[in-house]
Design a protein around this motif. Structure first.
Motif, mmCIF file in Angstrom:
data_model
loop_
_atom_site.group_PDB
_atom_site.id
_atom_site.type_symbol
_atom_site.label_atom_id
_atom_site.label_comp_id
_atom_site.label_asym_id
_atom_site.label_seq_id
_atom_site.Cartn_x
_atom_site.Cartn_y
_atom_site.Cartn_z
ATOM 1 N N LEU A 143 49.128 25.420 20.545
ATOM 2 C CA LEU A 143 48.838 24.192 19.801
ATOM 3 C C LEU A 143 48.201 24.500 18.452
ATOM 4 O O LEU A 143 48.545 23.894 17.438
ATOM 5 C CB LEU A 143 47.914 23.293 20.616
ATOM 6 C CG LEU A 143 47.679 21.892 20.037
ATOM 7 C CD1 LEU A 143 48.950 21.060 20.144
ATOM 8 C CD2 LEU A 143 46.532 21.195 20.768
ATOM 9 N N LYS A 144 47.267 25.430 18.430
ATOM 10 C CA LYS A 144 46.579 25.752 17.178
ATOM 11 C C LYS A 144 47.526 26.322 16.141
ATOM 12 O O LYS A 144 47.245 26.260 14.938
ATOM 13 C CB LYS A 144 45.439 26.746 17.440
ATOM 14 C CG LYS A 144 44.118 26.083 17.745
ATOM 15 C CD LYS A 144 42.976 27.067 17.561
ATOM 16 C CE LYS A 144 41.642 26.341 17.595
ATOM 17 N NZ LYS A 144 40.513 27.259 17.311
ATOM 18 N N GLN A 152 51.296 18.483 15.694
ATOM 19 C CA GLN A 152 50.247 19.001 16.567
ATOM 20 C C GLN A 152 49.725 17.917 17.505
ATOM 21 O O GLN A 152 49.548 18.149 18.707
ATOM 22 C CB GLN A 152 49.094 19.559 15.728
ATOM 23 C CG GLN A 152 48.057 20.303 16.554
ATOM 24 C CD GLN A 152 46.890 20.734 15.710
ATOM 25 O OE1 GLN A 152 45.876 20.055 15.659
ATOM 26 N NE2 GLN A 152 47.031 21.873 15.034
ATOM 27 N N LEU A 153 49.508 16.720 16.978
ATOM 28 C CA LEU A 153 49.011 15.622 17.809
ATOM 29 C C LEU A 153 50.054 15.168 18.830
ATOM 30 O O LEU A 153 49.709 14.796 19.957
ATOM 31 C CB LEU A 153 48.576 14.447 16.941
ATOM 32 C CG LEU A 153 47.297 14.657 16.134
ATOM 33 C CD1 LEU A 153 47.021 13.459 15.233
ATOM 34 C CD2 LEU A 153 46.109 14.886 17.065
ATOM 35 N N VAL A 154 51.320 15.191 18.434
ATOM 36 C CA VAL A 154 52.386 14.851 19.378
ATOM 37 C C VAL A 154 52.400 15.855 20.532
ATOM 38 O O VAL A 154 52.463 15.479 21.704
ATOM 39 C CB VAL A 154 53.753 14.812 18.675
ATOM 40 C CG1 VAL A 154 54.882 14.718 19.708
ATOM 41 C CG2 VAL A 154 53.832 13.625 17.718
ATOM 42 N N SER A 166 43.746 20.923 28.148
ATOM 43 C CA SER A 166 42.432 21.515 28.417
ATOM 44 C C SER A 166 41.419 20.976 27.410
ATOM 45 O O SER A 166 41.796 20.368 26.396
ATOM 46 C CB SER A 166 42.531 23.032 28.289
ATOM 47 O OG SER A 166 42.889 23.383 26.966
ATOM 48 N N PRO A 167 40.121 21.208 27.637
ATOM 49 C CA PRO A 167 39.108 20.794 26.648
ATOM 50 C C PRO A 167 39.392 21.297 25.238
ATOM 51 O O PRO A 167 39.223 20.534 24.274
ATOM 52 C CB PRO A 167 37.813 21.366 27.225
ATOM 53 C CG PRO A 167 38.033 21.313 28.709
ATOM 54 C CD PRO A 167 39.477 21.679 28.892
ATOM 55 N N PRO A 168 39.843 22.562 25.055
ATOM 56 C CA PRO A 168 40.166 22.999 23.690
ATOM 57 C C PRO A 168 41.310 22.206 23.058
ATOM 58 O O PRO A 168 41.313 21.990 21.843
ATOM 59 C CB PRO A 168 40.558 24.468 23.884
ATOM 60 C CG PRO A 168 39.810 24.902 25.107
ATOM 61 C CD PRO A 168 39.863 23.703 25.997
ATOM 62 N N VAL A 169 42.279 21.776 23.857
ATOM 63 C CA VAL A 169 43.384 20.967 23.341
ATOM 64 C C VAL A 169 42.853 19.629 22.825
ATOM 65 O O VAL A 169 43.193 19.171 21.732
ATOM 66 C CB VAL A 169 44.455 20.730 24.426
ATOM 67 C CG1 VAL A 169 45.421 19.615 24.007
ATOM 68 C CG2 VAL A 169 45.231 22.012 24.696
ATOM 69 N N ILE A 170 41.990 19.014 23.614
ATOM 70 C CA ILE A 170 41.412 17.724 23.230
ATOM 71 C C ILE A 170 40.557 17.878 21.978
ATOM 72 O O ILE A 170 40.634 17.056 21.047
ATOM 73 C CB ILE A 170 40.588 17.144 24.393
ATOM 74 C CG1 ILE A 170 41.510 16.856 25.583
ATOM 75 C CG2 ILE A 170 39.855 15.868 23.962
ATOM 76 C CD1 ILE A 170 40.782 16.499 26.857
ATOM 77 N N ILE A 174 41.133 16.087 18.282
ATOM 78 C CA ILE A 174 40.089 15.307 17.607
ATOM 79 C C ILE A 174 39.854 15.827 16.198
ATOM 80 O O ILE A 174 39.775 15.055 15.235
ATOM 81 C CB ILE A 174 38.783 15.343 18.431
ATOM 82 C CG1 ILE A 174 38.947 14.524 19.705
ATOM 83 C CG2 ILE A 174 37.601 14.825 17.604
ATOM 84 C CD1 ILE A 174 37.798 14.660 20.684
ATOM 85 N N ASP A 175 39.751 17.133 16.062
ATOM 86 C CA ASP A 175 39.525 17.724 14.744
ATOM 87 C C ASP A 175 40.669 17.402 13.788
ATOM 88 O O ASP A 175 40.452 17.102 12.604
ATOM 89 C CB ASP A 175 39.364 19.242 14.861
ATOM 90 C CG ASP A 175 38.049 19.651 15.503
ATOM 91 O OD1 ASP A 175 37.146 18.785 15.605
ATOM 92 O OD2 ASP A 175 37.926 20.824 15.911
ATOM 93 N N THR A 176 41.884 17.460 14.295
ATOM 94 C CA THR A 176 43.055 17.198 13.457
ATOM 95 C C THR A 176 43.092 15.744 13.002
ATOM 96 O O THR A 176 43.285 15.451 11.823
ATOM 97 C CB THR A 176 44.349 17.543 14.210
ATOM 98 O OG1 THR A 176 44.355 18.944 14.492
ATOM 99 C CG2 THR A 176 45.582 17.190 13.390
ATOM 100 N N ALA A 177 42.903 14.818 13.943
ATOM 101 C CA ALA A 177 42.916 13.394 13.597
ATOM 102 C C ALA A 177 41.791 13.062 12.621
ATOM 103 O O ALA A 177 41.970 12.295 11.667
ATOM 104 C CB ALA A 177 42.793 12.547 14.862
ATOM 105 N N SER A 178 40.630 13.657 12.849
ATOM 106 C CA SER A 178 39.483 13.414 11.976
ATOM 107 C C SER A 178 39.744 13.928 10.568
ATOM 108 O O SER A 178 39.462 13.239 9.574
ATOM 109 C CB SER A 178 38.237 14.086 12.562
ATOM 110 O OG SER A 178 37.125 13.939 11.690
#
Length: 231
Positions: A143-144, A152-154, A166-170, A174-178
């Motif tokens: 993903l990264k 990436q969000l899709v 996983s938590p890193p995916v979430i 969040i970082d990307t949307a922000s």
């Protein structure tokens, strides 16, 4: 005409996209191409920012322009892009606009529609946009490596649908949307993170996330200036 933005090209790398994004060195494109492209760009941006009224109006214009060609493949591309924004924002629902065109869509479009619903098949991974093939094949760590924000969000949304977020995916979502200022997906992903914190008994983290959600919603309590004494 300028090319589609990177996020739009990588979200839907079908031949129809290249028809819409006519090369700037070629002859002047017909009006329907210019209008459809601009309307889809504005529709996507408005949805991600949380402006449903503008998103709906622009999508209607894009559909009208594309329908003038009588080409289901072009209209199908627009419908898939429309549905991709929903998956990026964790709105998981049938892609009704595309399904009405499925019989006349190409194989890559059909594969992408299945992928968006979390029902993609391994044998169809090669038909997907290149940016999303690794995650579609089950590699969540890829993903990264997806540079394009929407793609990436899709991919993250599909991972959540299939129980692989996983938590890193979430956190990455969040970082990307922000960073993009995309209020709608940011609120959706923050909600997922807050819910998981609550379920894990981390009340302090959950409270912090709820405060962040309030800021994104514009409902955070603001300090009020003391009222001036009346004379």
């Amino acid at each position: 005409m300028k090319n589609y933005p990177v996020w739009m090209k990588s979200a839907l790398t079908f031949s129809a996209v290249w028809v819409l994004a006519a090369c700037s060195s070629g002859p002047k494109p017909p009006d329907w191409q210019v209008e459809a492209k601009g309307s889809m760009e504005r529709s996507v941006a408005a949805y991600m920012e949380g402006n449903s009224r503008v998103e709906t109006a622009e999508l209607r214009r894009a559909r009208s322009q594309l329908s003038r060609t009588g080409r289901p493949d072009l209209l199908a591309t627009a419908e898939l892009l429309h549905c991709a924004t929903r998956v990026a924002s964790l709105v998981f629902e049938p892609c009704a606009g595309f399904e009405s065109l499925r019989l006349d869509a190409n194989r890559a479009q059909q594969a992408y529609a299945d992928y968006l619903r979390g029902q993609g098949q391994l044998q169809d991974v090669g038909l997907l946009p290149e940016a999303q093939r690794a995650t579609a094949a089950g590699d969540a760590t890829a993903l990264k490596g997806i540079a394009d924000p929407l793609s990436q969000l899709v991919a993250a949304g599909v991972l959540l649908q299939t129980g692989k977020a996983s938590p890193p995916v979430i956190a990455q979502a969040i970082d990307t949307a922000s960073s993009q200022g995309w209020r709608r997906p940011l609120l959706a992903w923050l909600g997922v993170q807050a819910q998981r914190a609550e379920q894990g008994g981390d009340t302090e983290e959950a409270a912090r996330l709820r405060r962040r959600i309030a800021i994104a919603q514009g409902t955070a309590a603001s300090a009020k200036a003391p009222a001036k004494d009346e004379k």
